[in-house]
Design an enzyme around this catalytic site. Sequence first.
Site: not given
Ligand code: UD1
Ligand code: CA
Length: 472
Positions: A19, A23, A340, A430
């Site tokens: 991801g 945010r 250091r 000194a």
């Molecule tokens: C997700 C869940 C939500 C849950 C929450 C728990 C879904 C649709 N939602 O939401 O129900 O309550 O996690 O923490 O699954 N990621 C990828 N590729 C992508 C998108 C995300 O690898 O295309 C990875 C992100 O790096 C992250 C994880 O998936 O580590 C979760 O993604 P994130 O976008 O944070 O999901 P949430 O909106 O938190």
């Molecule tokens: Ca998340």
Amino acid sequence: MSTADTKRPPLAVVILAAGLGTRMKSDVPKVLHEVCGRPMLSYVIDAALSVSPGRVVVVTGPDQEAIAEILPVGCERAVQQERRGTGDAVRAGMEPLRDFEGDVMVLMGDAPLVNGAFLRDFMDVHAAGGARATVATAVLAEPVHYGRVVRGTEGGVGRIVEARDAGADELLLTEVNTGFYLFSISLLRSILPRLEPANAQDELYLTDVIHLALDDGQQVEAHVAADAEVMLAINSRVELAGVNALMRRRLLERLMLAGVTVEDPETTYVDWGVEVGRDTLLRANTHLLGRTTVGAASEVGPGSFLRDAFVGDRARVISSHLYECVISSGCSVGPFAYIRPNTVLAEGAKAGTFVEIKNSRIGERSKVPHLSYVGDAIVGVDSNIAAGNITANYDGYDKHATHIGDRVRTGSDTTIVAPVTIGDDAFTAAGSVITRDVPKGALGVAREQQKNVDGYSERRAARRLREQGEDA
Ligand code: UD1
Ligand code: CA
């Protein structure tokens, strides 16, 4: 036979880490942001490895080489070409598992409080339930942005709805999706290709795998986490600070249970991997960071900051900053010392108040008690560097070394212009500026001789009287 004894299918773990972490407002991939000095993803990998899976696949973006660099041996990387959501990320994670048969555990790379004990319970529940999909859930007093679990009429999982897609009634639900799942791989193989974007984000949701499984009439189980903390995920820097505080508390509790006194846990900061020996006292406002180690029966703080420092047993480090240095047993540092990189204080040595030491070795029981700078120096044993000494180690082009022997006594305010050697048992007077070697046992004097002007006070008073007489 208990469930733990049941023959389990092989396990692969897929960790979602691709991801963008929008945010976080960061140029650094979210899962590399640090919790107690360590990338959050590393904790998730540790938890995964602790259940001894056959395979661990970490899903990253194509541009995230930096994540690949922190993967331990035995962890594979899969690349998600476009960020199309968590469902698409699992599709990418399935690529290296083409020939794998067994169960797939899915974990979120942004949820570093997950641990092996929780995952083992989760696996037991999945095995005992006999379902082809089990989702871990948790009950949160403030479910904020997590996906809500909507229970069906018979109490089973009915639906998981993302907060952003949820109606007002659904937002009131407090059972949430942890994002941790166990699937039989055959279920994923049949359902993942059928995922379609149909939600507020136009993404492929992993949660839709649960919906399609239910539509197919598959049994889906839920495991409610006993401790909701394990699922807390990091999406913003506010959550990063919150998870950091929880992890820090865990690390401090581990130290306290191992015999370390932590005077004020609220203001004591330890990184993951820091070791402290028993009966050591950590006073308030102390940071032990990086690969710092403190021995037994020592005292650190109040107000000390140590990064990659080694401190031995029965040492004291009061209100001081220490970086990449070795403070041996029985040493005393501070208050207000700055030690250091590449400095070694040998056993029983002292670096006192307003003392800076860099790239130097201070021998056994030697002391630098007050207001001194020691750089690029080797000091022997049982020597005393008096107040206000400076090693002038830099000529504007190069650094030069100072050698001070054993049992040397320098005088206050000695400037030692390197390169120079002061022999064993030698002294400096000194106020000296020492530019040449001082032989063994000699006294180096390098200052103007004192001249006394006799009768000065009387002559001065007489002159004053004379001047007043002339004015009248
Ligand atoms: C997700 C869940 C939500 C849950 C929450 C728990 C879904 C649709 N939602 O939401 O129900 O309550 O996690 O923490 O699954 N990621 C990828 N590729 C992508 C998108 C995300 O690898 O295309 C990875 C992100 O790096 C992250 C994880 O998936 O580590 C979760 O993604 P994130 O976008 O944070 O999901 P949430 O909106 O938190
Ligand atoms: Ca998340």
